[in-house]
Design a protein around this motif. Structure first.
Motif, mmCIF file in Angstrom:
data_model
loop_
_atom_site.group_PDB
_atom_site.id
_atom_site.type_symbol
_atom_site.label_atom_id
_atom_site.label_comp_id
_atom_site.label_asym_id
_atom_site.label_seq_id
_atom_site.Cartn_x
_atom_site.Cartn_y
_atom_site.Cartn_z
ATOM 1 N N GLN A 1 8.741 2.236 -0.177
ATOM 2 C CA GLN A 1 7.424 2.848 -0.328
ATOM 3 C C GLN A 1 6.396 1.785 -0.721
ATOM 4 N N ALA A 2 6.754 0.915 -1.641
ATOM 5 C CA ALA A 2 5.840 -0.149 -2.064
ATOM 6 C C ALA A 2 5.523 -1.086 -0.904
ATOM 7 N N MET A 3 6.521 -1.372 -0.078
ATOM 8 C CA MET A 3 6.298 -2.253 1.070
ATOM 9 C C MET A 3 5.358 -1.613 2.078
ATOM 10 N N SER A 4 5.477 -0.319 2.300
ATOM 11 C CA SER A 4 4.610 0.338 3.276
ATOM 12 C C SER A 4 3.179 0.394 2.761
ATOM 13 N N ILE A 5 2.993 0.588 1.471
ATOM 14 C CA ILE A 5 1.646 0.588 0.887
ATOM 15 C C ILE A 5 1.045 -0.800 1.016
ATOM 16 N N LYS B 1 1.754 -3.039 3.235
ATOM 17 C CA LYS B 1 1.473 -3.283 4.648
ATOM 18 C C LYS B 1 0.149 -2.634 5.043
ATOM 19 N N GLU B 2 -0.109 -1.433 4.554
ATOM 20 C CA GLU B 2 -1.367 -0.754 4.855
ATOM 21 C C GLU B 2 -2.553 -1.546 4.292
ATOM 22 N N LYS B 3 -2.407 -2.047 3.075
ATOM 23 C CA LYS B 3 -3.479 -2.849 2.473
ATOM 24 C C LYS B 3 -3.702 -4.130 3.259
#
Length: 61
Positions: free
Chosen positions: A12-16, A18-20
């Motif tokens: 979840q932290a990685m996907s957030i 990536k979005e940033k």
């Protein structure tokens, strides 16, 4: 079970992150495109280069 939760939290932290990163990249591209300028029709790149070299290095003859 602890490891599964830990892995899911990391995903979840990685996907957030990536979005940033994508948002930052888009903003940077937008800034670059906004800085785009057109050169005048009578622009002489060889003359500009020669003047810049003269200004920076002077004569080496």
């Amino acid at each position: 079970m602890f490891y599964v939760v830990n892995i899911l939290e990391n995903l979840q932290a990685m996907s957030i992150s990536k979005e940033k990163d994508n948002e930052m990249a888009k903003a940077a591209l937008k800034d670059i495109l906004n800085m785009e300028k057109r050169l005048p029709d009578d622009f002489d790149e060889k003359k500009e280069l020669a003047e810049a070299r003269m200004e920076r290095y002077g004569h080496f003859s």
